[in-house]
Motif scaffolding. Structure first.
Motif, mmCIF file in Angstrom:
data_model
loop_
_atom_site.group_PDB
_atom_site.id
_atom_site.type_symbol
_atom_site.label_atom_id
_atom_site.label_comp_id
_atom_site.label_asym_id
_atom_site.label_seq_id
_atom_site.Cartn_x
_atom_site.Cartn_y
_atom_site.Cartn_z
ATOM 1 N N LEU A 130 0.819 -1.216 0.000
ATOM 2 C CA LEU A 130 0.000 0.000 0.000
ATOM 3 C C LEU A 130 0.849 1.261 0.000
ATOM 4 O O LEU A 130 0.439 2.293 -0.551
ATOM 5 N N ALA A 131 2.021 1.194 0.607
ATOM 6 C CA ALA A 131 2.918 2.350 0.555
ATOM 7 C C ALA A 131 3.299 2.648 -0.889
ATOM 8 O O ALA A 131 3.253 3.800 -1.334
ATOM 9 N N ARG A 132 3.641 1.617 -1.651
ATOM 10 C CA ARG A 132 4.019 1.824 -3.044
ATOM 11 C C ARG A 132 2.819 2.243 -3.890
ATOM 12 O O ARG A 132 2.949 3.057 -4.801
ATOM 13 N N VAL A 133 1.634 1.673 -3.596
ATOM 14 C CA VAL A 133 0.419 2.076 -4.329
ATOM 15 C C VAL A 133 0.168 3.558 -4.158
ATOM 16 O O VAL A 133 -0.244 4.251 -5.093
ATOM 17 N N GLU A 134 0.456 4.094 -2.963
ATOM 18 C CA GLU A 134 0.229 5.516 -2.685
ATOM 19 C C GLU A 134 1.437 6.381 -3.032
ATOM 20 O O GLU A 134 1.456 7.572 -2.715
ATOM 21 N N GLY A 135 2.445 5.798 -3.673
ATOM 22 C CA GLY A 135 3.596 6.581 -4.118
ATOM 23 C C GLY A 135 4.630 6.857 -3.050
ATOM 24 O O GLY A 135 5.473 7.743 -3.210
ATOM 25 N N VAL A 136 4.600 6.103 -1.960
ATOM 26 C CA VAL A 136 5.571 6.278 -0.881
ATOM 27 C C VAL A 136 6.729 5.313 -1.097
ATOM 28 O O VAL A 136 6.524 4.107 -1.274
ATOM 29 N N ARG A 137 7.941 5.836 -1.100
ATOM 30 C CA ARG A 137 9.117 4.987 -1.288
ATOM 31 C C ARG A 137 9.388 4.143 -0.041
ATOM 32 O O ARG A 137 9.077 4.551 1.072
ATOM 33 N N ILE A 138 9.973 2.978 -0.272
ATOM 34 C CA ILE A 138 10.363 2.089 0.826
ATOM 35 C C ILE A 138 11.869 2.193 1.007
ATOM 36 O O ILE A 138 12.641 1.874 0.099
ATOM 37 N N LYS A 139 12.285 2.643 2.179
ATOM 38 C CA LYS A 139 13.711 2.807 2.455
ATOM 39 C C LYS A 139 14.404 1.469 2.666
ATOM 40 O O LYS A 139 15.517 1.247 2.188
ATOM 41 N N SER A 140 13.755 0.587 3.410
ATOM 42 C CA SER A 140 14.356 -0.719 3.666
ATOM 43 C C SER A 140 13.306 -1.702 4.149
ATOM 44 O O SER A 140 12.209 -1.326 4.556
ATOM 45 N N ILE A 141 13.676 -2.965 4.073
ATOM 46 C CA ILE A 141 12.871 -4.063 4.588
ATOM 47 C C ILE A 141 13.785 -4.856 5.516
ATOM 48 O O ILE A 141 14.988 -4.951 5.267
ATOM 49 N N GLY A 142 13.250 -5.392 6.581
ATOM 50 C CA GLY A 142 14.164 -6.094 7.474
ATOM 51 C C GLY A 142 13.505 -7.030 8.454
ATOM 52 O O GLY A 142 12.275 -7.118 8.547
ATOM 53 N N LEU A 143 14.367 -7.726 9.170
ATOM 54 C CA LEU A 143 13.957 -8.625 10.239
ATOM 55 C C LEU A 143 14.424 -8.049 11.566
ATOM 56 O O LEU A 143 15.437 -7.348 11.620
ATOM 57 N N LEU A 144 13.693 -8.347 12.627
ATOM 58 C CA LEU A 144 14.098 -7.879 13.953
ATOM 59 C C LEU A 144 13.856 -8.970 14.972
ATOM 60 O O LEU A 144 13.098 -9.917 14.737
ATOM 61 N N LEU A 145 14.528 -8.845 16.077
ATOM 62 C CA LEU A 145 14.363 -9.773 17.182
ATOM 63 C C LEU A 145 14.423 -8.970 18.476
ATOM 64 O O LEU A 145 15.444 -8.362 18.789
ATOM 65 N N LEU A 146 13.306 -8.946 19.208
ATOM 66 C CA LEU A 146 13.257 -8.283 20.506
ATOM 67 C C LEU A 146 13.487 -9.358 21.563
ATOM 68 O O LEU A 146 12.584 -10.127 21.880
ATOM 69 N N ALA A 147 14.718 -9.422 22.062
ATOM 70 C CA ALA A 147 15.147 -10.514 22.952
ATOM 71 C C ALA A 147 15.030 -11.833 22.203
ATOM 72 O O ALA A 147 15.929 -12.218 21.486
ATOM 73 N N ILE A 148 13.888 -12.512 22.317
ATOM 74 C CA ILE A 148 13.673 -13.763 21.591
ATOM 75 C C ILE A 148 12.410 -13.696 20.738
ATOM 76 O O ILE A 148 12.038 -14.666 20.070
ATOM 77 N N LEU A 149 11.713 -12.533 20.732
ATOM 78 C CA LEU A 149 10.473 -12.379 19.989
ATOM 79 C C LEU A 149 10.779 -11.891 18.578
ATOM 80 O O LEU A 149 11.298 -10.794 18.387
ATOM 81 N N PRO A 150 10.461 -12.693 17.537
ATOM 82 C CA PRO A 150 10.789 -12.317 16.166
ATOM 83 C C PRO A 150 9.800 -11.313 15.594
ATOM 84 O O PRO A 150 8.666 -11.183 16.052
ATOM 85 N N GLY A 151 10.217 -10.608 14.567
ATOM 86 C CA GLY A 151 9.360 -9.654 13.888
ATOM 87 C C GLY A 151 9.970 -9.262 12.560
ATOM 88 O O GLY A 151 11.050 -9.717 12.178
ATOM 89 N N ALA A 152 9.261 -8.432 11.842
ATOM 90 C CA ALA A 152 9.745 -7.923 10.561
ATOM 91 C C ALA A 152 9.232 -6.504 10.408
ATOM 92 O O ALA A 152 8.333 -6.069 11.137
ATOM 93 N N PHE A 153 9.786 -5.767 9.480
ATOM 94 C CA PHE A 153 9.330 -4.400 9.283
ATOM 95 C C PHE A 153 9.563 -3.965 7.840
ATOM 96 O O PHE A 153 10.437 -4.479 7.142
ATOM 97 N N VAL A 154 8.721 -3.047 7.416
ATOM 98 C CA VAL A 154 8.899 -2.340 6.153
ATOM 99 C C VAL A 154 9.021 -0.872 6.522
ATOM 100 O O VAL A 154 8.120 -0.312 7.151
ATOM 101 N N GLU A 155 10.123 -0.253 6.167
ATOM 102 C CA GLU A 155 10.405 1.121 6.578
ATOM 103 C C GLU A 155 10.099 2.096 5.435
ATOM 104 O O GLU A 155 10.886 2.235 4.500
ATOM 105 N N PRO A 156 8.948 2.754 5.475
ATOM 106 C CA PRO A 156 8.617 3.714 4.415
ATOM 107 C C PRO A 156 9.349 5.035 4.617
ATOM 108 O O PRO A 156 9.827 5.331 5.722
ATOM 109 N N ASP A 157 9.436 5.815 3.576
ATOM 110 C CA ASP A 157 10.060 7.127 3.656
ATOM 111 C C ASP A 157 9.106 8.087 4.368
ATOM 112 O O ASP A 157 8.003 8.353 3.889
#
Length: 385
Positions: A130-157
């Motif tokens: 949806l960020a790209r549909v609305e013309g917002v650039r994506i700076k990065s995509i990544g994985l994260l780990l809070l202690a042992i809790l996994p996650g992911a993120f899409v970082e829009p501009d």
């Protein structure tokens, strides 16, 4: 306790690996948080977004009212929970594979990992699309780990987001939870079809099976997973319905006799951690299923059990996507619901009112969640040791 050791060992191995190879793998360590950003997959997201931008906007236009409905409904439930927050906490920490006394939900380890993976992937990819549909650039995509809790993120501009219209922002903010709710609906349809039609056609119940035993509970020293309960105090338990009727006759502190496929056991019930007036054994059960003869003659006595695994898989994908999707819509920053709530207030109110209002509501919501989790989960964890 085995699952807890699994998490402890995984934590040690992952964090040791991350510290040793942080430069080579470009891993960022921010306190208890591990991050790894990449620019890969942006082309894939672009291709999906550019394929049918009108369809994505239409889906989110329909999804935004649904998201606001769940936002205010979840807030209503949270406010209502205040009257019993120290008796029956409404929020509990869900850790796949770990049975916590008093927790209303136990998520099996394997199904939990698969279900959480679908939650993360669907949620973050939806935000990115949806960020790209609305013309917002994506700076990065990544994985994260809070202690042992996994996650992911899409970082829009962030600068691009500031330039788009309010409705575009709402589409981007709501995309993750709406995608989770859509997947939850699809998986619930499969689960319902299997449980309501396929399972009854292929199996018949011949008792109630113990799926798990809560550590530190009255049953923990007596019963074990896999036992099939045939009767309680002489009352037959041929299925969950008759089992539930037998439970209603049990009193707190009563010594009950339980006949199983592996012998007779006696145990003294305790008090339910969330309701002191109810008897508590500390087991989770399901119908023990036997393949019908007519089905076994065609498919054998093993293959039909694949239906039970599919039923469980679809249920937990549904449950986790629905739970995470709706909780994420609570009007508290940094949750997506908090961002939507802030944008909604901006439509009619000046900034000098919006910022404090969002802050106060966010503190209120997070405080209730924290107290409920700490009180409910904390008591349960103490009972395990």
């Amino acid at each position: 306790m085995n699952a807890l050791w699994f998490y402890v060992i995984a934590f040690i191995l992952i964090w040791t690996f991350a510290v040793l190879f942080r430069d080579r793998l470009k891993i960022e360590i921010q306190g208890p948080l591990l991050l790894r950003r990449t620019k890969r997959m942006r082309g894939f997201i672009d291709s999906i977004a550019s394929g049918h931008p009108g369809l994505w906007r239409w889906i989110l236009n329909a999804g935004i009212p649904v998201a606001f409905f769940f936002m205010f409904y979840m807030l209503y439930l949270m406010v209502m929970s205040l009257q019993s927050i120290f008796v029956t906490p409404q929020a509990s920490l869900i850790v796949p594979g770990v049975e916590i006394p008093g927790s209303p939900v136990y998520v099996p380890l394997g199904y939990g990992i698969v279900g959480l993976a679908t939650v993360i992937v669907v949620h973050e990819f939806a935000h990115g699309i949806l960020a790209r549909v609305e013309g917002v650039r994506i700076k990065s995509i990544g994985l994260l780990l809070l202690a042992i809790l996994p996650g992911a993120f899409v970082e829009p501009d962030e600068d691009d987001i500031k330039k788009v219209s309010p409705i575009s922002k709402l589409r981007i903010y709501a995309a993750g939870s709406v995608a989770n709710l859509i997947l939850a609906g699809i998986c619930f349809a499969f689960f319902f079809g299997i449980s309501a039609y396929a399972i009854p056609a292929a199996f018949q119940a011949d008792g109630v099976q113990i799926d798990s035993v809560v550590p530190g509970s009255p049953a923990s020293e007596v019963l074990k997973p896999g036992l099939v309960i045939e009767s309680i105090n002489g009352m037959p338990t041929t299925n969950l319905t008759t089992y539930g009727m037998a439970l209603k006759r049990i009193r707190v502190g009563e010594v009950i006799t339980m006949d199983t496929d592996q012998g007779t056991f006696r145990l003294k019930t305790g008090r339910n951690p969330n309701n002191s007036s109810r008897a508590y054994m500390g087991i989770r059960t399901s119908n023990h299923l036997e393949v019908r003869g007519s089905v076994a003659s065609v498919f054998g006595s093993t293959l039909p059990y694949a239906l039970t695994y599919l039923e469980e898989l679809f249920f937990w994908i549904f449950f986790l996507n629905f739970a995470v999707g709706t909780v994420n819509l609570l009007p508290a920053k940094p949750l997506d619901g908090g961002l939507m709530f802030e944008e909604l207030l901006r439509y009619r109110l000046p900034e000098r009112i919006v910022k404090p209002a969002v802050s106060y509501v966010s503190i209120f919501v997070i405080l209730i969640i924290a107290v409920s989790i700490i009180w409910g989960t904390g008591r349960g964890l103490l009972m395990m040791f």
